[in-house]
Design an enzyme around this catalytic site. Structure first.
Site, PDB file in Angstrom:
ATOM      1  N   LYS A  76      42.528  45.289  54.946  1.00  0.00           N
ATOM      2  CA  LYS A  76      41.811  45.698  53.735  1.00  0.00           C
ATOM      3  C   LYS A  76      40.392  46.068  54.152  1.00  0.00           C
ATOM      4  O   LYS A  76      39.807  45.397  55.024  1.00  0.00           O
ATOM      5  CB  LYS A  76      41.810  44.524  52.741  1.00  0.00           C
ATOM      6  CG  LYS A  76      41.137  44.827  51.412  1.00  0.00           C
ATOM      7  CD  LYS A  76      41.221  43.643  50.456  1.00  0.00           C
ATOM      8  CE  LYS A  76      40.599  43.923  49.108  1.00  0.00           C
ATOM      9  NZ  LYS A  76      40.742  42.809  48.158  1.00  0.00           N
ATOM     10  N   SER A 151      42.514  43.752  43.655  1.00  0.00           N
ATOM     11  CA  SER A 151      41.821  44.799  44.380  1.00  0.00           C
ATOM     12  C   SER A 151      42.467  45.164  45.712  1.00  0.00           C
ATOM     13  O   SER A 151      42.119  46.185  46.305  1.00  0.00           O
ATOM     14  CB  SER A 151      40.377  44.370  44.634  1.00  0.00           C
ATOM     15  OG  SER A 151      40.346  43.201  45.441  1.00  0.00           O
ATOM     16  N   SER A 175      43.475  39.010  43.568  1.00  0.00           N
ATOM     17  CA  SER A 175      43.566  40.306  44.251  1.00  0.00           C
ATOM     18  C   SER A 175      44.585  40.443  45.368  1.00  0.00           C
ATOM     19  O   SER A 175      44.784  41.549  45.870  1.00  0.00           O
ATOM     20  CB  SER A 175      42.203  40.696  44.792  1.00  0.00           C
ATOM     21  OG  SER A 175      41.485  41.333  43.784  1.00  0.00           O
TER      22      SER A 175
HETATM   23  N1  GLN Z   1      40.587  41.320  39.103  1.00  0.00           N
HETATM   24  C1  GLN Z   1      39.623  40.288  39.358  1.00  0.00           C
HETATM   25  C2  GLN Z   1      38.232  40.867  39.309  1.00  0.00           C
HETATM   26  O1  GLN Z   1      38.097  42.036  39.096  1.00  0.00           O
HETATM   27  C3  GLN Z   1      39.893  39.626  40.678  1.00  0.00           C
HETATM   28  C4  GLN Z   1      39.476  40.452  41.829  1.00  0.00           C
HETATM   29  C5  GLN Z   1      39.697  39.778  43.143  1.00  0.00           C
HETATM   30  O2  GLN Z   1      40.475  38.827  43.258  1.00  0.00           O
HETATM   31  N2  GLN Z   1      38.974  40.248  44.144  1.00  0.00           N
HETATM   32  O3  GLN Z   1      37.276  40.167  39.483  1.00  0.00           O
END
Ligand code: GLN
Length: 484
Positions: A76, A151, A175
């Site tokens: 990632k 994400s 994410s």
């Molecule tokens: N969707 C959540 C956010 O936007 C979690 C994102 C993540 O786990 N990096 O904060």
């Protein structure tokens, strides 16, 4: 070749049925053929991948290989990779070439894994759909009109389309698990501190945790045992011994108690997803588990408390991107204030700015007690309800997401709806617990995920149950029609 798991390919490499160079070329060919459809990569480095594959072949020849030697993977783009662009999905870091490797990257490199490139992601890991990326949205291989989740959407989509065998991800509120569920792959967020955060660009430091996305639980176990363990470069890294996960998952169990939280099967959960998760739980029950219904108190407050704590930490972490040390810098500014203002205004996207504004607000004098402190107290209550639950049960199982993958564009104008996607995943981050998402069926052609949450440092247990489930089912073996 691409249908095979890391475990299977590793044995073919060891038996010299195929070389890592051949395998890497095969996957690079797939990336060239298919990535334009899904946009799962930000950077592809063919030359470097082939050089690493050559080195891996030397190790294999010498018999000095691990299970991951010669296996094509991707990182990632939140993980610093020496000499390759590390953008974190943002214009702010579009020009950033990291001078060092994140610990996760270093450990996988040392194990001989071959890095094909860096995967697309929501900007600074803020998002649940991969639509906030500066590099454009990622498309879900099961239906390219749908989001892959976020994400870590690039990593999940790349595994679903079999462009790599394994990928790294990060999980602050869901994410890894949410995109794993949307793309029909296996994703694990370990216990907070199990995997070093060194070199993983910070979003919300008390919640962020690196982990993996793979086709199977067995492959996750192989990657996880490689990246886990104490790292003196991360002060929150745990000094706990790392079990041999890939061995542990094959052991049998005697009477496991599975907690089913009633509040995870609420009216917000899509009925077909609910049925599929319930059927999957029955399979685990048949394998020898006792089902216990429980109420996870205060869990309904996890999204609101997360959206105070996470933006607060983000606003502090992202203050380092000021156009001075590294990252995007606006030219021709008149003074320092203008340099800060214009660099940050143009370098960050809308969602990141929204979080910085919320975070700065909840930390400001006069509001700190009302919001931030209150959210921290709620966080503690949520952690405590998990601790209490684990006095009665060994693991907790429920859905990973309330619905299958939604359409690209569907929720971009409604942040609250977007945030509610993580309603079942955020609790594990607030409490620091390990959690796994595995595929458990399809609804109108889209994958559904089941989530297994374990007590602190019990990755071995959730992986074991997940592995036994995958031996009984074949949801994890399906490939999207356009990517055969
Ligand atoms: N969707 C959540 C956010 O936007 C979690 C994102 C993540 O786990 N990096 O904060």
């Amino acid at each position: 070749m691409h249908q095979k798991t890391i475990k299977q390919l590793s044995s073919e490499l060891t038996l010299k049925k195929i070389s890592s160079v051949e395998l890497t070329k095969e996957f690079l060919k797939r990336v060239r053929l298919y990535d334009s459809k899904i946009n799962s990569f930000i950077t592809i480095d063919e030359e470097r991948a082939l050089a690493e594959a050559k080195e891996a072949d030397v190790l294999i020849k010498k018999g000095a290989n691990t299970f991951l030697t010669g296996i094509p993977i991707a990182h990632k783009d939140i993980f610093c990779t020496k000499g390759i662009k590390t953008s974190c999905g943002s214009k702010m870091l579009d020009n950033f070439i990291s001078p060092y490797d994140a610990t996760i990257v270093k450990r996988l490199k040392e194990a001989g894994a071959v890095c094909i490139g860096k995967t697309n992601m929501d900007e600074f890991a803020m998002g649940s759909s991969n639509e906030t990326s500066f590099y454009g949205p990622v498309h879900n291989p099961w239906n390219i009109e749908n989001v892959p989740g976020g994400s870590s959407g690039g990593s999940a989509a790349a595994i679903a389309a079999r462009l790599v065998c394994g990928a790294t991800g990060s999980d602050t509120g869901g994410s890894i698990r949410q995109p794993a569920a949307f793309c029909g792959v296996t994703g694990i967020k370990p216990t907070y501190g199990r995997v070093s955060r060194y070199g993983m660009i910070a979003f919300a430091s008390s919640l962020d945790q690196g982990g993996t996305l793979t086709q199977t639980v067995e492959d996750s176990a192989l990657m996880l045992e490689t990246i886990s363990g104490f790292d003196k470069k991360d002060s929150t890294s745990l000094m706990a011994p790392v079990p041999n996960f890939s061995k542990e998952i094959n052991t049998s169990w005697d009477k496991i108690r599975i907690g089913i939280p009633n509040n995870f099967f609420d009216s917000g959960l899509d009925s077909e997803s609910s049925n599929l998760v319930m059927e999957a739980i029955k399979i685990i029950e048949k394998l020898g588990a006792k089902i216990i219904n429980l109420d996870l108190k205060h869990i309904d407050l996890s999204v609101p408390s997360y959206y105070v704590v996470a933006p607060a930490e983000a606003s502090s972490n992202l203050s380092r991107f000021d156009g001075v040390r590294y990252g995007y810098r606006e030219k021709n500014t008149q003074n320092l204030n203008e340099l800060y203002k214009l660099s940050r205004s143009k370098g960050f996207g809308d969602e990141v700015k929204r979080r910085i504004i919320i975070g700065t607000y909840v930390l400001s004098a006069g509001y700190y007690d009302a919001y931030y402190l209150q959210a921290q107290k709620v966080r503690k209550l949520i952690s405590q309800s998990f601790v209490n639950a684990f006095k009665e049960v060994d693991i907790i199982i429920g859905p990973t997401t309330p619905t299958p993958a939604f359409k690209i564009g569907q929720k971009m104008d409604d942040p609250i709806q977007m945030y509610l996607n993580d309603i079942y995943t955020i609790g594990a981050n607030l409490a620091g617990l390990p959690a796994l998402s595995i595929p458990c069926g399809f609804s109108s052609g889209l994958p559904i995920g089941m989530q297994l949450i374990g007590p602190y440092l019990k990755e071995d247990l959730i992986l074991k149950i997940g592995h036994h489930f995958q031996k009984e089912t074949n949801w994890h073996t399906h490939l999207p029609a356009e990517f055969l």
